[in-house]
Design a protein around this motif. Structure first.
Motif, PDB file in Angstrom:
ATOM      1  N   GLU A 116       0.824  -1.210   0.000  1.00  0.00           N
ATOM      2  CA  GLU A 116       0.000   0.000   0.000  1.00  0.00           C
ATOM      3  C   GLU A 116       0.860   1.263   0.000  1.00  0.00           C
ATOM      4  N   ASP A 117       1.906   1.272   0.819  1.00  0.00           N
ATOM      5  CA  ASP A 117       2.811   2.426   0.819  1.00  0.00           C
ATOM      6  C   ASP A 117       3.470   2.588  -0.546  1.00  0.00           C
ATOM      7  N   LEU A 118       3.846   1.466  -1.153  1.00  0.00           N
ATOM      8  CA  LEU A 118       4.471   1.508  -2.478  1.00  0.00           C
ATOM      9  C   LEU A 118       3.493   2.053  -3.514  1.00  0.00           C
ATOM     10  N   GLY A 119       2.241   1.596  -3.440  1.00  0.00           N
ATOM     11  CA  GLY A 119       1.237   2.053  -4.390  1.00  0.00           C
ATOM     12  C   GLY A 119       0.981   3.541  -4.299  1.00  0.00           C
ATOM     13  N   VAL A 120       0.884   4.055  -3.078  1.00  0.00           N
ATOM     14  CA  VAL A 120       0.668   5.488  -2.894  1.00  0.00           C
ATOM     15  C   VAL A 120       1.848   6.273  -3.468  1.00  0.00           C
ATOM     16  N   ARG A 148      -6.099   5.520   1.817  1.00  0.00           N
ATOM     17  CA  ARG A 148      -6.995   5.037   2.871  1.00  0.00           C
ATOM     18  C   ARG A 148      -6.617   3.611   3.278  1.00  0.00           C
ATOM     19  N   HIS A 149      -6.322   2.779   2.272  1.00  0.00           N
ATOM     20  CA  HIS A 149      -5.879   1.406   2.561  1.00  0.00           C
ATOM     21  C   HIS A 149      -4.605   1.429   3.413  1.00  0.00           C
ATOM     22  N   ALA A 150      -3.636   2.241   2.976  1.00  0.00           N
ATOM     23  CA  ALA A 150      -2.348   2.290   3.667  1.00  0.00           C
ATOM     24  C   ALA A 150      -2.528   2.705   5.121  1.00  0.00           C
ATOM     25  N   ALA A 151      -3.376   3.705   5.359  1.00  0.00           N
ATOM     26  CA  ALA A 151      -3.612   4.175   6.721  1.00  0.00           C
ATOM     27  C   ALA A 151      -4.253   3.083   7.580  1.00  0.00           C
ATOM     28  N   LEU A 152      -5.218   2.374   7.008  1.00  0.00           N
ATOM     29  CA  LEU A 152      -5.895   1.313   7.747  1.00  0.00           C
ATOM     30  C   LEU A 152      -4.936   0.185   8.103  1.00  0.00           C
ATOM     31  N   ILE A 153      -4.162  -0.267   7.118  1.00  0.00           N
ATOM     32  CA  ILE A 153      -3.218  -1.355   7.373  1.00  0.00           C
ATOM     33  C   ILE A 153      -2.213  -0.950   8.438  1.00  0.00           C
TER      34      ILE A 153
END
Length: 201
Positions: A116-120, A148-153
């Protein structure tokens, strides 16, 4: 999500694959950038499909709901890019998840955080390379969901870490990476060789 018509000239799928090495070339211009995003969405979709098919030990119902929602978003992103790109889309990529222990919560969430961090950072870095305002708007809508995904994970791993200094700098800005930097990290999880020599820079 509204369908974005792709009108730029592009290569056929056969032209995208090197007949000797089997390497897939992302292409050039906006089409290349969208194929770059499509490649990353394929990786994320495949990962979350595996997570839900083989839940890690002790996965709570809340965790399952959250991870299923993320899976559904990533599948929607992947399928959107495939449909929008049409015959300009790269082929399906073969992934390599041998380093991930899908039965272990730490392994799964740690990988999810990395993806997720990579995607952002990938969308942040690619935004300036996109020429079409429509494609830039689309990328902005998707990167906000990825964030939003990255924050949740991150909060599932450690509460309150959703926007720490690993990803947000002193100016309140998120990390941005170039396609070259992103693909160098992602290749550990993708068996298919990808070339991005024709992407804008």
């Amino acid at each position: 999500m509204a369908v974005v018509a792709l009108t730029a000239a592009g290569c056929s799928k056969d032209d995208m694959v090197d007949p000797v090495t089997g390497a897939v070339d992302l292409g050039s211009g906006d089409i290349g950038i969208l194929n770059y995003a499509y490649a990353l969405e394929q990786l994320e979709a495949a990962f979350y499909e595996a997570v839900i098919k083989t839940p890690f030990a002790g996965m709570t119902e809340t965790e399952k709901i959250f991870l299923t929602d993320i899976r559904d978003h990533e599948l929607a992103h992947r399928d959107f890019f495939k449909a929008a790109l049409g015959d300009k889309a790269i082929p399906a990529l073969e992934v390599n998840f041998s380093a991930i222990n899908f039965n272990d919560k730490a392994s799964v969430l740690g990988t999810a955080k990395a993806f997720e961090d990579l995607g952002v950072s990938a969308y942040n870095g690619a935004g300036k390379l996109i020429k079409s305002p429509d494609y830039l708007t689309l990328a902005g809508k998707i990167v906000s969901v990825e964030a939003r995904h990255a924050a949740l994970i991150r909060d599932l791993i450690e509460n309150g870490s959703f926007a720490n200094m690993e990803v947000v700098d002193a100016n309140g800005l998120d990390v941005a990476r170039t396609p070259k930097e992103v693909l160098a990290i992602a290749k550990a999880y993708i068996k298919t060789e990808i070339t991005a020599n024709n992407l804008p820079s």
